[in-house]
Scaffold this motif. Structure first.
Motif, PDB file in Angstrom:
ATOM      1  N   GLU A 134      71.980  50.468  74.783  1.00 47.32           N
ATOM      2  CA  GLU A 134      72.595  49.315  74.973  1.00 47.32           C
ATOM      3  C   GLU A 134      72.704  48.881  73.793  1.00 47.32           C
ATOM      4  O   GLU A 134      73.450  47.731  74.099  1.00 47.32           O
ATOM      5  CB  GLU A 134      72.093  49.252  76.011  1.00 47.32           C
ATOM      6  CG  GLU A 134      72.156  50.266  77.414  1.00 47.32           C
ATOM      7  CD  GLU A 134      72.208  49.289  78.940  1.00 47.32           C
ATOM      8  OE1 GLU A 134      73.358  49.178  79.464  1.00 47.32           O
ATOM      9  OE2 GLU A 134      71.010  49.327  78.977  1.00 47.32           O
ATOM     10  N   TYR A 173      75.872  46.900  72.041  1.00 49.52           N
ATOM     11  CA  TYR A 173      76.668  45.710  72.466  1.00 49.52           C
ATOM     12  C   TYR A 173      76.023  44.597  70.816  1.00 49.52           C
ATOM     13  O   TYR A 173      77.164  43.870  71.347  1.00 49.52           O
ATOM     14  CB  TYR A 173      75.268  45.073  74.003  1.00 49.52           C
ATOM     15  CG  TYR A 173      75.675  45.219  74.765  1.00 49.52           C
ATOM     16  CD1 TYR A 173      76.716  44.740  75.804  1.00 49.52           C
ATOM     17  CD2 TYR A 173      75.438  46.132  75.539  1.00 49.52           C
ATOM     18  CE1 TYR A 173      77.419  45.266  76.503  1.00 49.52           C
ATOM     19  CE2 TYR A 173      75.933  45.922  76.791  1.00 49.52           C
ATOM     20  CZ  TYR A 173      76.633  45.655  77.620  1.00 49.52           C
ATOM     21  OH  TYR A 173      77.625  46.433  78.870  1.00 49.52           O
ATOM     22  N   GLU A 196      69.331  43.073  77.288  1.00 51.84           N
ATOM     23  CA  GLU A 196      69.099  44.465  77.413  1.00 51.84           C
ATOM     24  C   GLU A 196      68.092  44.722  76.398  1.00 51.84           C
ATOM     25  O   GLU A 196      66.854  45.367  76.367  1.00 51.84           O
ATOM     26  CB  GLU A 196      70.387  45.580  76.512  1.00 51.84           C
ATOM     27  CG  GLU A 196      71.704  45.509  77.361  1.00 51.84           C
ATOM     28  CD  GLU A 196      71.715  46.317  78.720  1.00 51.84           C
ATOM     29  OE1 GLU A 196      70.447  46.051  79.191  1.00 51.84           O
ATOM     30  OE2 GLU A 196      72.364  46.245  79.215  1.00 51.84           O
ATOM     31  N   HIS A 204      66.642  45.168  87.231  1.00 50.20           N
ATOM     32  CA  HIS A 204      67.991  45.910  86.110  1.00 50.20           C
ATOM     33  C   HIS A 204      69.144  46.253  86.483  1.00 50.20           C
ATOM     34  O   HIS A 204      69.527  46.238  85.813  1.00 50.20           O
ATOM     35  CB  HIS A 204      67.144  46.273  84.789  1.00 50.20           C
ATOM     36  CG  HIS A 204      67.981  46.727  83.635  1.00 50.20           C
ATOM     37  ND1 HIS A 204      68.529  45.346  83.041  1.00 50.20           N
ATOM     38  CD2 HIS A 204      68.921  47.517  83.551  1.00 50.20           C
ATOM     39  CE1 HIS A 204      69.522  45.683  82.594  1.00 50.20           C
ATOM     40  NE2 HIS A 204      69.603  47.146  81.950  1.00 50.20           N
ATOM     41  N   GLU A 242      77.537  51.146  81.480  1.00 45.49           N
ATOM     42  CA  GLU A 242      77.116  51.074  82.417  1.00 45.49           C
ATOM     43  C   GLU A 242      77.015  51.454  83.881  1.00 45.49           C
ATOM     44  O   GLU A 242      76.967  51.156  84.875  1.00 45.49           O
ATOM     45  CB  GLU A 242      77.041  49.377  81.810  1.00 45.49           C
ATOM     46  CG  GLU A 242      77.031  48.715  80.923  1.00 45.49           C
ATOM     47  CD  GLU A 242      75.781  48.198  81.056  1.00 45.49           C
ATOM     48  OE1 GLU A 242      75.362  48.561  81.985  1.00 45.49           O
ATOM     49  OE2 GLU A 242      75.435  46.927  80.489  1.00 45.49           O
ATOM     50  N   GLN A 296      76.453  42.740  84.316  1.00 48.21           N
ATOM     51  CA  GLN A 296      77.283  43.280  82.642  1.00 48.21           C
ATOM     52  C   GLN A 296      78.357  44.024  82.938  1.00 48.21           C
ATOM     53  O   GLN A 296      79.358  43.786  82.655  1.00 48.21           O
ATOM     54  CB  GLN A 296      75.545  44.636  82.574  1.00 48.21           C
ATOM     55  CG  GLN A 296      74.712  43.273  82.551  1.00 48.21           C
ATOM     56  CD  GLN A 296      73.276  44.353  81.481  1.00 48.21           C
ATOM     57  OE1 GLN A 296      73.613  45.130  81.537  1.00 48.21           O
ATOM     58  NE2 GLN A 296      72.307  43.643  81.162  1.00 48.21           N
ATOM     59  N   THR A 340      72.839  44.466  85.863  1.00 51.52           N
ATOM     60  CA  THR A 340      74.257  45.768  85.612  1.00 51.52           C
ATOM     61  C   THR A 340      75.490  45.676  86.283  1.00 51.52           C
ATOM     62  O   THR A 340      76.170  45.864  85.338  1.00 51.52           O
ATOM     63  CB  THR A 340      73.112  47.204  85.254  1.00 51.52           C
ATOM     64  OG1 THR A 340      72.156  47.299  84.709  1.00 51.52           O
ATOM     65  CG2 THR A 340      74.656  48.556  84.934  1.00 51.52           C
TER      66      THR A 340
HETATM   67 FE   LIG Z   1      73.297  46.901  80.469  1.00 49.59          FE
END
Ligand SMILES: [Fe+2]
Ligand SMILES: [Fe+2]
Length: 167
Positions: free
Chosen positions: A112, A116, A142, A47, A21, A54, A51
């Protein structure tokens, strides 16, 4: 670090995606800059903001399992981003560049999603309920991003084909 138990494997995967990430965070502004349509630019910028969140979520997961938030070089994401960087050096027609950027970005998203998805499953098995919720939240983002890219591609790929015909 040795990977013996499922707890170890969970931490191993967590460190991998934490590093991944952070690499993505650095790459997204470059991808936004290379994008030629405002929609794709906006998608990358959005995004980027996601991120950042995240990464914070991953830090919360580290805290929940009482481990220091430390990454382990993610060679998978590194490789995918390097391929994207190589593409950006090419002299492609604008819609062709955008089509290529989407392809590169979707490869990252799929990595990703796999990470995840795996982490959320391990969290569930290990009884890490709160961590599991955080990981599932990111997993959903994602997947949304991947879908958005597919939507953008349906138009951009067509434009790339039209431009190629005119060339
Ligand atoms: Fe991500
Ligand atoms: Fe992503």
């Amino acid at each position: 670090m040795s990977v013996e138990t499922l707890d170890d494997l969970f931490l191993h995967e967590l460190k991998d995606i934490y590093d991944g990430e952070k690499r993505i965070l650095k790459a997204l502004p470059k991808m936004a800059k290379a994008a030629t349509t405002s929609e794709l630019q906006a998608a990358f910028e959005e995004h980027l903001a996601q991120t950042e969140q995240q990464i914070e979520r991953l830090e919360q997961v580290f805290e929940l399992i009482e481990k220091p938030a430390r990454g382990k070089k993610c060679m998978g994401i590194q490789g995918l981003l390097e391929e994207g960087a190589e593409l950006m050096k090419e002299d492609a027609m604008p819609p062709v560049m955008d089509a290529g950027l989407i392809a590169a970005a979707q490869k990252v998203e799929h990595y990703e999603i796999a990470s995840y998805g795996t982490l959320a499953t391990y969290a569930k098995i290990l009884g890490l309920r709160e961590a599991g919720e955080l990981l599932k939240q990111t997993l959903a983002e994602e997947k949304e991003t991947d879908k958005l890219l597919t939507r953008l591609a349906s138009e951009i790929n067509f434009e790339a084909e039209m431009a190629s015909e005119e060339a």
